[in-house]
Enzyme design. Structure first.
Site, PDB file in Angstrom:
ATOM      1  N   LYS A 191       0.870  -1.088  -0.090  1.00 47.33           N
ATOM      2  CA  LYS A 191      -0.065  -0.092   0.069  1.00 47.33           C
ATOM      3  C   LYS A 191       0.851   1.078   0.005  1.00 47.33           C
ATOM      4  CE  LYS A 191      -3.567   2.361   2.849  1.00 47.33           C
ATOM      5  NZ  LYS A 191      -4.386   2.176   3.783  1.00 47.33           N
ATOM      6  N   LYS A 244      -2.608  -1.291  -3.768  1.00 48.75           N
ATOM      7  CA  LYS A 244      -3.221  -0.029  -4.097  1.00 48.75           C
ATOM      8  C   LYS A 244      -2.351   0.983  -3.974  1.00 48.75           C
ATOM      9  CE  LYS A 244      -5.623   1.736  -0.290  1.00 48.75           C
ATOM     10  NZ  LYS A 244      -6.504   1.844   0.965  1.00 48.75           N
TER      11      LYS A 244
HETATM   12  C1  PBG Z   1      -7.346   2.959   5.855  1.00 48.23           C
HETATM   13  C2  PBG Z   1      -7.679   2.870   4.433  1.00 48.23           C
HETATM   14  C3  PBG Z   1      -7.353   3.845   3.508  1.00 48.23           C
HETATM   15  C4  PBG Z   1      -8.128   3.406   2.309  1.00 48.23           C
HETATM   16  C5  PBG Z   1      -8.169   1.925   2.539  1.00 48.23           C
HETATM   17  N1  PBG Z   1      -8.155   1.870   4.017  1.00 48.23           N
HETATM   18  C6  PBG Z   1      -7.051   5.183   3.733  1.00 48.23           C
HETATM   19  C7  PBG Z   1      -5.625   5.688   3.976  1.00 48.23           C
HETATM   20  O1  PBG Z   1      -4.659   4.874   4.240  1.00 48.23           O
HETATM   21  O2  PBG Z   1      -5.356   6.880   4.321  1.00 48.23           O
HETATM   22  C8  PBG Z   1      -7.894   4.177   1.073  1.00 48.23           C
HETATM   23  C9  PBG Z   1      -9.106   3.621   0.161  1.00 48.23           C
HETATM   24  C10 PBG Z   1      -9.340   5.000  -1.069  1.00 48.23           C
HETATM   25  O3  PBG Z   1      -8.816   5.751  -1.116  1.00 48.23           O
HETATM   26  O4  PBG Z   1     -10.502   4.580  -1.689  1.00 48.23           O
HETATM   27  N2  PBG Z   1      -6.171   2.840   6.209  1.00 48.23           N
END
Ligand code: PBG
Length: 322
Positions: A191, A244
Site C-alpha cells: 500500500k 493499491k
Molecule cells: C485505511 C484505508 C485507506 C484506504 C483504504 N483503507 C485510507 C488511507 O490509508 O488513508 C483508502 C481507500 C481509498 O482511497 O479508496 N487506512
C-alpha cells in the site's frame, strides 16, 4: 480481426465478470441514512439498514463481495470503536449475515484504526510536544483484537490496511487462538502512501489530524520494496494480497502477478474514482467507456479481483452485454 464486434470478442484477451468486483461500503450510525460523499458522486455513508439494501442490489448483480469500512459515533486514542463488539462494522456484519445477500457475497472487513482514532493515524501515536511517532509494535495488539472482533461478527475475510510491520502474524495468531482459524487474511501488503486516498478520507472521516502516513505506507517509487513486503506478509500467513492504488501502479501489479502464486486483488481507490467522475461531470470523458477501460486495464495488469466504487455500475454494464 477488428472489423466487427463478434470478431473483436473472439480475439479479446482480457475479460471482466461481476464476480471479480468488490464494492466498498461506508457504514455510519443511524437509520435510513444515505449521505452522499461530496467528492465521490454515487458513493454514500450508509446506515446499516441502507447498507443491507445496497448489498442486496450488489448480490443480485452477481458482484463478488463487499469491503466494509466504518464511521464510529466517537473516536479516541485507542480506537475503541474498531474492536468494540457493538462497533458500527460489527453491527453491519451481523445484519449482512442475517440477510440473504450476506450469504451470497464475500463480506470483507477492513482492519485499520484510522477511522476510529481521534488523531486519524492507523496506529498508536506517541506524542512528545511537537514530535510524534506512530508506534508499530504497540499497535499490533489492537489490530489483532479488531480482526478477531470483526471475524466473530461474521466477516468472511479480514483485510488489514494499516501497514504496520508484523500485523499479519499478530492477526493470524489471535484468530487461531480464538478458534477462527478458517478466516482468511487479505493483506494490503503493498500500500503506497498516495495522494489518491484524499476523497476516501472525506468518506471515512479518517484524515490524519497532523503529519501524514509516509512513515508507515510505502514510498511510491519502490517496486522491490513491494516484493519484500509481500514476501513478509505471505510468510506471516496472508492468504491473498491487495495492491493499491491501482491505475498509477499497474506496473507493480504486473510484477507482483508474475512473481507470486496467491490470489491478487487491486484497489481502484477513491481518487481514481473521483478524478474520472470530475471529468464525466464536465463532459470530458465518456463515462461508461472510461469506467470499463479503467477496470480492464487493472485486470490486464494482473489483478484477479478489483475493489472499486464502480462495482455496481460496471456489473450493470456487464449484465447488459451478456
Ligand atoms: C485505511 C484505508 C485507506 C484506504 C483504504 N483503507 C485510507 C488511507 O490509508 O488513508 C483508502 C481507500 C481509498 O482511497 O479508496 N487506512
Amino acid at each position: 480481426m477488428r472489423r466487427t464486434e463478434p470478431l473483436r470478442a473472439l480475439a479479446r484477451e482480457t475479460h471482466l465478470e461481476p464476480g471479480a468486483l468488490i464494492l466498498p461500503l461506508f457504514l455510519c450510525p443511524g437509520e435510513g441514512v444515505r449521505r452522499e460523499i461530496g467528492s465521490m458522486p454515487g458513493v454514500f455513508n450508509l446506515s446499516v439498514d441502507e447498507a443491507v439494501k445496497e448489498a442486496e442490489a450488489a448480490a443480485s448483480l452477481g458482484i463478488g463481495g463487499l469491503l466494509l469500512f466504518g464511521l464510529p459515533e466517537t473516536k479516541d486514542e485507542r480506537a475503541t470503536g474498531a474492536w468494540d463488539e457493538q462497533g458500527i462494522v460489527q453491527r453491519g456484519l451481523r445484519a449482512m449475515k442475517q440477510s440473504g445477500a450476506g450469504r451470497k457475497l464475500v463480506v470483507m472487513a477492513d482492519v485499520c484504526l484510522c477511522e476510529y482514532t481521534s488523531h486519524g493515524h492507523c496506529g498508536i501515536v506517541k506524542q512528545d510536544g511537537e514530535e510524534y511517532e506512530i508506534e508499530n509494535d504497540s499497535s499490533l495488539g489492537l489490530l489483532a483484537k479488531t480482526a478477531v472482533s470483526l471475524a466473530r461478527a461474521g466477516a468472511d475475510v479480514v483485510a488489514p490496511s494499516d501497514m504496520m510491520d508484523g500485523r499479519v502474524a499478530a492477526i493470524r495468531d489471535a484468530l487461531d487462538e480464538e478458534g477462527l482459524e478458517q478466516t482468511p487474511i487479505l493483506s494490503y501488503a503493498a500500500k503506497f502512501a498516495s495522494a489518491f486516498y484524499g476523497p476516501f478520507r472525506e468518506a471515512a472521516d479518517s484524515a490524519p489530524q497532523f503529519g501524514d502516513r509516509r512513515s508507515y505506507q510505502m514510498d511510491g517509487a519502490n517496486v522491490r520494496e513491494a516484493m519484500r513486503e509481500i514476501d513478509l506478509d505471505l510468510a506471516e500467513g496472508a492468504d491473498m494480497i491487495l495492491m493499491k492504488p491501482a491505475m498509477p501502479y499497474l506496473d507493480v501489479i504486473r510484477a507482483v502477478r508474475e512473481r507470486f502464486e496467491v490470489p491478487i486483488g487491486a484497489y481502484q481507490v477513491s481518487g481514481e474514482y473521483s478524478m474520472l467522475h470530475a471529468a464525466f461531470a464536465r463532459g470530458w470523458l465518456e463515462p461508461q467507456r472510461a469506467m470499463m477501460e479503467s477496470l480492464v486495464s487493472i485486470r490486464r495488469a494482473g489483478a484477479g479481483f478489483i475493489v472499486t466504487y464502480f462495482a455496481t455500475e460496471a456489473a450493470k454494464v456487464l449484465a447488459a452485454r451478456a
